[in-house]
Write a protein that holds these residues in place. Structure first.
Motif, PDB file in Angstrom:
ATOM      1  N   GLU A   9      24.282   5.624 -49.593  1.00 58.61           N
ATOM      2  CA  GLU A   9      25.405   5.508 -50.528  1.00 58.61           C
ATOM      3  C   GLU A   9      25.124   6.236 -51.836  1.00 58.61           C
ATOM      4  O   GLU A   9      26.044   6.769 -52.459  1.00 58.61           O
ATOM      5  CB  GLU A   9      25.774   4.053 -50.780  1.00 58.61           C
ATOM      6  N   ASP A  10      23.856   6.300 -52.243  1.00 61.40           N
ATOM      7  CA  ASP A  10      23.513   7.032 -53.467  1.00 61.40           C
ATOM      8  C   ASP A  10      23.708   8.540 -53.274  1.00 61.40           C
ATOM      9  O   ASP A  10      24.249   9.226 -54.137  1.00 61.40           O
ATOM     10  CB  ASP A  10      22.076   6.746 -53.887  1.00 61.40           C
ATOM     11  N   LEU A  11      23.265   9.035 -52.139  1.00 66.84           N
ATOM     12  CA  LEU A  11      23.428  10.455 -51.847  1.00 66.84           C
ATOM     13  C   LEU A  11      24.907  10.786 -51.623  1.00 66.84           C
ATOM     14  O   LEU A  11      25.384  11.837 -52.054  1.00 66.84           O
ATOM     15  CB  LEU A  11      22.592  10.851 -50.630  1.00 66.84           C
ATOM     16  N   HIS A  12      25.597   9.897 -50.963  1.00 67.63           N
ATOM     17  CA  HIS A  12      27.032  10.091 -50.730  1.00 67.63           C
ATOM     18  C   HIS A  12      27.779  10.194 -52.062  1.00 67.63           C
ATOM     19  O   HIS A  12      28.651  11.056 -52.234  1.00 67.63           O
ATOM     20  CB  HIS A  12      27.591   8.949 -49.882  1.00 67.63           C
ATOM     21  N   PHE A  13      27.423   9.341 -53.002  1.00 73.65           N
ATOM     22  CA  PHE A  13      28.043   9.375 -54.330  1.00 73.65           C
ATOM     23  C   PHE A  13      27.822  10.735 -54.990  1.00 73.65           C
ATOM     24  O   PHE A  13      28.751  11.327 -55.555  1.00 73.65           O
ATOM     25  CB  PHE A  13      27.475   8.250 -55.199  1.00 73.65           C
ATOM     26  N   GLU A  14      26.607  11.233 -54.890  1.00 67.69           N
ATOM     27  CA  GLU A  14      26.316  12.547 -55.476  1.00 67.69           C
ATOM     28  C   GLU A  14      27.072  13.653 -54.747  1.00 67.69           C
ATOM     29  O   GLU A  14      27.613  14.565 -55.375  1.00 67.69           O
ATOM     30  CB  GLU A  14      24.811  12.816 -55.451  1.00 67.69           C
ATOM     31  N   GLU A  77      26.556  15.173 -45.163  1.00 68.13           N
ATOM     32  CA  GLU A  77      27.352  13.968 -44.904  1.00 68.13           C
ATOM     33  C   GLU A  77      27.323  13.607 -43.420  1.00 68.13           C
ATOM     34  O   GLU A  77      27.232  12.428 -43.066  1.00 68.13           O
ATOM     35  CB  GLU A  77      28.794  14.176 -45.378  1.00 68.13           C
ATOM     36  N   LYS A  78      27.387  14.615 -42.569  1.00 69.04           N
ATOM     37  CA  LYS A  78      27.352  14.371 -41.124  1.00 69.04           C
ATOM     38  C   LYS A  78      26.004  13.759 -40.729  1.00 69.04           C
ATOM     39  O   LYS A  78      25.954  12.818 -39.933  1.00 69.04           O
ATOM     40  CB  LYS A  78      27.590  15.682 -40.374  1.00 69.04           C
ATOM     41  N   ASN A  79      24.943  14.274 -41.310  1.00 72.81           N
ATOM     42  CA  ASN A  79      23.611  13.738 -41.042  1.00 72.81           C
ATOM     43  C   ASN A  79      23.520  12.288 -41.499  1.00 72.81           C
ATOM     44  O   ASN A  79      23.002  11.428 -40.774  1.00 72.81           O
ATOM     45  CB  ASN A  79      22.559  14.599 -41.749  1.00 72.81           C
ATOM     46  N   MET A  80      24.030  12.011 -42.673  1.00 74.64           N
ATOM     47  CA  MET A  80      23.999  10.635 -43.181  1.00 74.64           C
ATOM     48  C   MET A  80      24.829   9.715 -42.297  1.00 74.64           C
ATOM     49  O   MET A  80      24.446   8.564 -42.049  1.00 74.64           O
ATOM     50  CB  MET A  80      24.502  10.582 -44.628  1.00 74.64           C
ATOM     51  N   HIS A  83      22.868   8.660 -39.376  1.00 73.58           N
ATOM     52  CA  HIS A  83      21.911   7.599 -39.731  1.00 73.58           C
ATOM     53  C   HIS A  83      22.629   6.262 -39.883  1.00 73.58           C
ATOM     54  O   HIS A  83      22.126   5.225 -39.445  1.00 73.58           O
ATOM     55  CB  HIS A  83      21.170   7.939 -41.035  1.00 73.58           C
ATOM     56  N   TYR A  84      23.785   6.295 -40.489  1.00 76.26           N
ATOM     57  CA  TYR A  84      24.547   5.068 -40.720  1.00 76.26           C
ATOM     58  C   TYR A  84      24.938   4.415 -39.394  1.00 76.26           C
ATOM     59  O   TYR A  84      24.852   3.195 -39.241  1.00 76.26           O
ATOM     60  CB  TYR A  84      25.778   5.378 -41.559  1.00 76.26           C
ATOM     61  N   GLU A  85      25.363   5.249 -38.431  1.00 75.04           N
ATOM     62  CA  GLU A  85      25.744   4.726 -37.117  1.00 75.04           C
ATOM     63  C   GLU A  85      24.580   4.040 -36.412  1.00 75.04           C
ATOM     64  O   GLU A  85      24.772   3.151 -35.590  1.00 75.04           O
ATOM     65  CB  GLU A  85      26.305   5.849 -36.245  1.00 75.04           C
ATOM     66  N   GLU A  88      20.662   2.890 -40.019  1.00 77.37           N
ATOM     67  CA  GLU A  88      19.552   3.379 -40.836  1.00 77.37           C
ATOM     68  C   GLU A  88      20.107   3.742 -42.213  1.00 77.37           C
ATOM     69  O   GLU A  88      20.676   4.808 -42.401  1.00 77.37           O
ATOM     70  CB  GLU A  88      18.908   4.612 -40.203  1.00 77.37           C
ATOM     71  N   ASP A  89      19.941   2.841 -43.156  1.00 75.65           N
ATOM     72  CA  ASP A  89      20.476   3.097 -44.494  1.00 75.65           C
ATOM     73  C   ASP A  89      19.531   3.959 -45.325  1.00 75.65           C
ATOM     74  O   ASP A  89      19.930   4.596 -46.274  1.00 75.65           O
ATOM     75  CB  ASP A  89      20.747   1.783 -45.228  1.00 75.65           C
ATOM     76  N   VAL A  90      18.264   3.976 -44.969  1.00 78.31           N
ATOM     77  CA  VAL A  90      17.283   4.775 -45.697  1.00 78.31           C
ATOM     78  C   VAL A  90      17.019   6.035 -44.890  1.00 78.31           C
ATOM     79  O   VAL A  90      16.804   5.987 -43.685  1.00 78.31           O
ATOM     80  CB  VAL A  90      15.970   3.979 -45.898  1.00 78.31           C
ATOM     81  N   LEU A  91      17.043   7.161 -45.568  1.00 79.57           N
ATOM     82  CA  LEU A  91      16.885   8.441 -44.887  1.00 79.57           C
ATOM     83  C   LEU A  91      15.436   8.872 -44.818  1.00 79.57           C
ATOM     84  O   LEU A  91      14.603   8.424 -45.604  1.00 79.57           O
ATOM     85  CB  LEU A  91      17.699   9.507 -45.629  1.00 79.57           C
TER      86      LEU A  91
END
Length: 128
Positions: A9-14, A77-80, A83-85, A88-91
């Motif tokens: 979510e932090d990276l998504h915000f950026e 975003e696709k990579n994140m 991970h979300y699916e 995995e919230d931490v990359l």
């Protein structure tokens, strides 16, 4: 020593902020193209027209660069999302390193674009 945890979510915000910034720059370039058209209609001096053409070319290069940056953001975003699916919230470290490198690329682009705008405004002040 405690490891720093970086969340999706932090990276998504950026990413969202970068996307908005790139969208804004693209809108600015549209208005700059309109100004270029005004200048072309106003001037016949070959030296001035050569400068105008230089700015046209630089604006086109910027547009392509902005598109490439947006594509990179979309890939991140696709990579994140992948991970979300997987819950995995931490990359992983590699992805975070890529993100930090991209941040530097965007900062460089920000400076290049700022200088181009500054040069264009000086040019318009002289010839508008």
């Amino acid at each position: 020593m405690e490891k720093e945890v970086i969340y999706n979510e932090d990276l998504h915000f950026e990413h969202e902020n970068w996307q908005r910034e790139l969208d804004f720059w693209e809108d600015e370039l549209k208005s700059f193209h309109l100004r270029i058209e005004e200048l072309i209609n106003r001037w016949t001096d070959p030296m001035v027209l050569a400068e105008i053409e230089k700015f046209q070319n630089e604006f086109m290069i910027q547009e392509k660069e902005f598109d490439a940056l947006k594509d990179q953001i979309a890939m991140h975003e696709k990579n994140m999302a992948a991970h979300y699916e997987k819950n995995e919230d931490v990359l992983n470290k590699t992805f975070v390193t890529q993100h930090l490198d991209f941040r530097k690329v965007l900062e460089t682009e920000r400076n290049l674009y700022y200088n181009l705008k500054k040069d264009f405004f000086r040019f318009m002040t002289k010839y508008m």
